[in-house]
Write a protein that holds these residues in place. Structure first.
Motif, PDB file in Angstrom:
ATOM      1  N   VAL A 215       1.405   2.119  -2.180  1.00 59.30           N
ATOM      2  CA  VAL A 215       1.903   2.374  -0.624  1.00 59.30           C
ATOM      3  C   VAL A 215       2.043   3.883  -0.641  1.00 59.30           C
ATOM      4  O   VAL A 215       1.786   4.495   0.413  1.00 59.30           O
ATOM      5  N   ASP A 216       2.913   4.402  -1.424  1.00 62.17           N
ATOM      6  CA  ASP A 216       3.551   5.792  -1.441  1.00 62.17           C
ATOM      7  C   ASP A 216       2.241   6.799  -1.496  1.00 62.17           C
ATOM      8  O   ASP A 216       2.260   7.842  -0.703  1.00 62.17           O
ATOM      9  N   TYR A 219       0.266   6.677   1.925  1.00 58.15           N
ATOM     10  CA  TYR A 219       1.203   7.475   3.030  1.00 58.15           C
ATOM     11  C   TYR A 219       0.781   8.609   2.791  1.00 58.15           C
ATOM     12  O   TYR A 219       0.932   9.585   4.012  1.00 58.15           O
ATOM     13  N   ASN A 228       8.500   7.426   6.308  1.00 59.25           N
ATOM     14  CA  ASN A 228       8.113   6.616   4.992  1.00 59.25           C
ATOM     15  C   ASN A 228       7.955   5.034   5.361  1.00 59.25           C
ATOM     16  O   ASN A 228       8.232   4.626   6.260  1.00 59.25           O
ATOM     17  N   HIS A 229       7.439   4.140   4.323  1.00 55.39           N
ATOM     18  CA  HIS A 229       7.216   2.840   4.710  1.00 55.39           C
ATOM     19  C   HIS A 229       8.518   2.188   5.123  1.00 55.39           C
ATOM     20  O   HIS A 229       8.534   1.094   5.746  1.00 55.39           O
ATOM     21  N   VAL A 232       8.913   2.639   8.714  1.00 55.48           N
ATOM     22  CA  VAL A 232       7.895   1.638   9.435  1.00 55.48           C
ATOM     23  C   VAL A 232       8.443   0.282   9.295  1.00 55.48           C
ATOM     24  O   VAL A 232       8.526  -0.249  10.447  1.00 55.48           O
ATOM     25  N   ASP A 427       0.180  -4.622   9.553  1.00 55.43           N
ATOM     26  CA  ASP A 427       0.921  -3.526   8.656  1.00 55.43           C
ATOM     27  C   ASP A 427       1.711  -4.455   7.691  1.00 55.43           C
ATOM     28  O   ASP A 427       1.747  -4.146   6.595  1.00 55.43           O
ATOM     29  N   HIS A 431       1.590  -4.164   3.763  1.00 52.57           N
ATOM     30  CA  HIS A 431       2.582  -3.706   2.756  1.00 52.57           C
ATOM     31  C   HIS A 431       3.111  -4.848   1.631  1.00 52.57           C
ATOM     32  O   HIS A 431       3.148  -4.607   0.639  1.00 52.57           O
ATOM     33  N   GLU A 435       2.492  -4.141  -2.287  1.00 57.14           N
ATOM     34  CA  GLU A 435       3.537  -4.133  -3.045  1.00 57.14           C
ATOM     35  C   GLU A 435       3.603  -5.250  -4.082  1.00 57.14           C
ATOM     36  O   GLU A 435       4.501  -5.307  -5.039  1.00 57.14           O
ATOM     37  N   PHE A 483      -3.063   0.687   5.716  1.00 54.05           N
ATOM     38  CA  PHE A 483      -2.032   1.171   6.645  1.00 54.05           C
ATOM     39  C   PHE A 483      -2.327   2.130   7.929  1.00 54.05           C
ATOM     40  O   PHE A 483      -1.305   2.472   8.520  1.00 54.05           O
TER      41      PHE A 483
END
Length: 559
Positions: A215-216, A219, A228-229, A232, A427, A431, A435, A483
């Motif tokens: 994820v990070d 981004y 950041n997430h 969102v 979206d 995630h 994750e 994403f």
């Protein structure tokens, strides 16, 4: 230069590697900021030429995925663009850590260094993962592009099925829907396997680069410098509270309009009992009317669209072997945007000639930027240009739809409103996936079904296969660009603002839009919102504020 005249020659990787290494050495040994600036400008010229070559191979492959030459070139690029990306990162690292940072910032701006910082998350460890990722995405795209769906004795691609899914005969559109779903079901194991491998590859790459999960990392790779997430996730909640109930109400009205008591998913694409608004002409007609429209809209848009026509920078018709969907890219060596789409005789053709043209117009207006990094902004800012252009061309829609112009406007606005909950669904799902990278394909599908019913609680597929949570198989972004989807919703909220302002003051709003386009990617998303005189969907109450106004607008359209 016309598109078919643009020369293509496979890059010599030995020469390419040598060039990047030479630039890195020159930067390291430069004795002044002025010297580094000159080196960077030489590097920019080379990079534009190289990126244009890569772009030509990609576009020509997507136009005909069965063309053996460009299929081989695409495979070459899948393998070698990660190597090129890593070489570019090493050059970026030198620039970012320059002892002459102050002089470079004065020449190129501070935003350049924020973008460089995002790119520095990559190193040579990422190359094998990126190569595998490219290979898998191409595999998915090929299955979709070469789709063959038998219906009523004829063979259609997925894209060519679209008009059938809107048929006024409910039974016929249901049968078309079942035929489309049968194709997806036939390839379920392939889609699941490709995606499962993509998730593993991307997660392994993230861990190899020092991240907890993908994820990070992604981004950063999307150059998201403003949020950041977690931001969102809060934003998705806003959609759930505002646009989900709004969308449900509009579908209730649609069911009543169609005279259907048991409204199903396959009914959504049919808005009116006597049929949807479709363009009243073919590709040649649409291009001629678009030329008339853009010449009248503004001097800038007129110049732009004539450039696109004269240089054959559009490939618009759906045909077998062509990649699905639509996109805009650019060949920056020639300062040329390019529009790709799949015209199929529906209102989607006009969506393309406005949406993708919005992207292309922005690119055209930004081609004289000092840095190639500033020609395109980040995705969510890009989509403001495209989605807003759809609304800014409303005064000309009678050219394309004749007496059905109000039907088109109603459908366009309703689709845009209804899109936000779907965009949030995609979206939210992604995630969860990244994750929870060890989830099984079945667990992913179950989660997708749970999420989509949260954002679209009235969803009734009437189809056992889609009830398994498989609709996302059709969403290419899930496979190709993780994403990159919430971006569309953020941009849509901005486009709604332009629509509301445009209805009040056409000339001023158009100038605000053109100013935004000219800014390209020289600022971050949040800063570009301010440049375009828009309210931020993430940090303000604009979503809550505009829903009542949108409700008034859509119900003021006489259909």
């Amino acid at each position: 230069m016309k598109f078919h005249e643009m020369p293509y020659q496979r890059p010599d990787m030995d020469e390419t590697i040598a060039f990047f290494k030479k630039v890195k050495q020159q930067l390291e040994h430069a004795s002044s900021g002025a010297e580094q600036i000159n080196i960077i400008y030489d590097y920019i010229a080379y990079k534009k030429k190289l990126d244009t070559t890569i772009g030509l191979a990609s576009v020509r492959h997507t136009i005909d995925t069965t063309d053996q030459f460009y299929e081989e070139e695409n495979a070459f690029m899948d393998e070698n663009t990660p190597i090129i990306t890593n070489l570019a990162v090493e050059v970026s690292r030198c620039i970012y850590h320059s002892p002459f940072r102050k002089e470079l910032e004065e020449e190129f701006g501070t935003h350049y260094f924020k973008l460089l910082e995002c790119s520095l998350v990559l190193n040579e460890k990422a190359i094998p993962f990126m190569q595998k990722e490219n290979e898998l995405v191409s595999k998915y795209s090929k299955i979709i592009a070469t789709s063959q769906i038998e219906f009523e004795g004829k063979i259609y691609t997925l894209t060519q099925m679209t008009p059938l899914l809107q048929d006024t005969d409910r039974n016929r559109r249901f049968l078309a829907y079942k035929a489309r779903n049968k194709f997806l079901e036939k390839h379920q194991d392939e889609f699941d396997a490709i995606y499962d491998e993509l998730v593993k590859v991307r997660t392994e790459m993230a861990v190899a680069l020092g991240y907890k999960n993908y994820v990070d990392l992604q981004y950063k790779l999307l150059n998201r410098t403003d949020y950041n997430h977690e931001d969102v996730a809060i934003y998705r909640e806003k959609i759930l509270k505002t646009f989900t109930p709004f969308s449900v109400e509009l579908r209730k009205e649609q069911a009543k309009r169609l005279g259907i008591d048991d409204f199903k998913f396959y009914d959504i694409a049919c808005e009116f009992q006597d049929g949807n608004a479709n363009p009243i002409g073919d590709e040649t007609f649409i291009i001629a009317k678009a030329k008339e429209m853009y010449e009248d809209l503004s001097p800038e848009t007129g110049t732009f669209f004539n450039f696109m026509i004269e240089n054959e920078l559009m490939d618009l018709l759906a045909k077998p072997g062509k990649r699905a969907g639509g996109y805009c890219t650019s060949f920056d060596e020639y300062k040329s945007p390019f529009i790709f789409s799949n015209f199929n005789g529906t209102k989607g053709d006009i969506d393309v000639i406005t949406h993708e043209a919005g992207h292309a117009f922005q690119n055209f207006m930004s081609q004289d930027m000092k840095l190639p990094e500033y020609i395109w902004p980040t995705y969510e800012a890009c989509e403001i240009h495209s989605m807003s252009m759809e609304f800014l061309t409303w005064p000309y829609m009678e050219l394309f739809f004749g007496n059905n112009v109000n039907k088109f406007k109603y459908t366009a606005l309703k689709s845009a409103i209804s899109f936000l909950p779907y965009g949030a669904t995609i979206d939210h799902f992604q995630h969860f996936v990244y994750e929870n990278p060890t989830a099984t394909p079945e667990e992913r599908r179950n989660k997708y079904r749970e999420i989509e019913l949260m954002y679209r609680p009235d969803l009734d597929y009437a189809d056992e296969f889609l009830d398994k949570g498989t609709y996302w198989f059709l969403q290419a972004h899930v496979f190709s660009t993780p994403f990159y989807y919430i971006d569309y919703t953020l941009a849509q909220v901005c486009a709604f603002q332009y629509l509301i302002k445009y209805l009040e003051n056409r000339e001023q709003t158009l100038q605000e839009y053109i100013t935004l386009c000219k800014a390209g990617g020289s600022q971050s998303f949040f800063d570009l919102i301010e440049t375009g005189k828009l309210k931020n969907p993430m940090t303000t109450s604009v979503m809550e504020d505009i829903v009542p106004t949108l409700d008034k607008i859509i119900h003021s359209i006489k259909i």
